[in-house]
Design a protein around this motif. Structure first.
Motif, short mmCIF file in Angstrom:
data_model
loop_
_atom_site.label_atom_id
_atom_site.label_comp_id
_atom_site.label_asym_id
_atom_site.label_seq_id
_atom_site.Cartn_x
_atom_site.Cartn_y
_atom_site.Cartn_z
N UNK A 61 0.86 -1.19 0.00
CA UNK A 61 0.00 0.00 0.00
C UNK A 61 0.90 1.24 0.00
N UNK A 62 0.71 2.09 -1.00
CA UNK A 62 1.54 3.28 -1.16
C UNK A 62 0.68 4.52 -1.28
N UNK A 63 1.23 5.64 -0.83
CA UNK A 63 0.56 6.92 -1.01
C UNK A 63 1.60 7.95 -1.42
N UNK A 64 1.27 8.71 -2.44
CA UNK A 64 2.12 9.81 -2.85
C UNK A 64 1.57 11.05 -2.16
N UNK A 65 2.35 11.62 -1.29
CA UNK A 65 1.88 12.69 -0.41
C UNK A 65 2.12 14.08 -1.01
N UNK A 66 1.76 14.23 -2.27
CA UNK A 66 1.84 15.51 -2.97
C UNK A 66 0.64 16.36 -2.55
N UNK A 67 0.54 17.55 -3.12
CA UNK A 67 -0.58 18.44 -2.80
C UNK A 67 -1.93 17.79 -3.12
N UNK A 68 -2.00 17.06 -4.22
CA UNK A 68 -3.26 16.40 -4.60
C UNK A 68 -3.43 15.06 -3.91
N UNK A 69 -2.35 14.42 -3.57
CA UNK A 69 -2.33 13.16 -2.83
C UNK A 69 -3.06 12.04 -3.58
N UNK A 70 -2.39 10.92 -3.71
CA UNK A 70 -3.00 9.78 -4.38
C UNK A 70 -2.47 8.48 -3.81
#
Length: 127
Positions: free
Chosen positions: A87-96
């Motif tokens: 399980x991964x999350x990209x913690x950018x401003x939009x987040x995904x």
């Protein structure tokens, strides 16, 4: 693409990354993916952020190709079986977020997530 693994539980979401500084790496390096193991997060195994070094592009909101690159590394490091899920999350401003599968024998990464269509159209190519 360069991958930079940060210390476990590094607060990547809060990190201030100056994308303009990284443009100096282009054209030798096209991007940098920062990643960290998140043992304190009960939902995700890893957090990441992807920065383009190409001038004018900046941070990518959600990057499947980067996660295909880092998935085999994290599967091995964390000890997840090849047919398991990461399980991964990209913690950018939009987040995904995404669920990654690693098919070791096939050298293939599978990504499962949701997406939003923001444009559609038709492309006509010359004959």
């Amino acid at each position: 693409m360069i991958v930079a693994e940060l210390p476990e539980n590094y607060p990547l979401e809060e990190a201030k990354i100056d994308c303009n500084v990284l443009t100096g790496l282009f054209p030798v390096i096209r991007g940098v993916t920062f990643t960290t193991r998140t043992s304190k997060d009960e939902t995700f195994h890893i957090h990441s952020r992807c920065i383009n070094c190409v001038p004018g592009l900046g941070e990518d909101y959600v990057t499947g190709s980067a996660h295909c690159m880092i998935a085999p590394y994290w599967f091995k490091k964390i000890g997840i079986e090849a047919d398991g899920e990461l399980k991964a999350v990209q913690v950018s401003a939009r987040r995904g977020s995404m669920t990654l599968g690693w098919k070791k024998e096939e050298m293939r990464c599978l990504i499962r997530s949701t997406a939003v269509t923001f444009a559609s159209g038709t492309v006509t190519l010359p004959e």
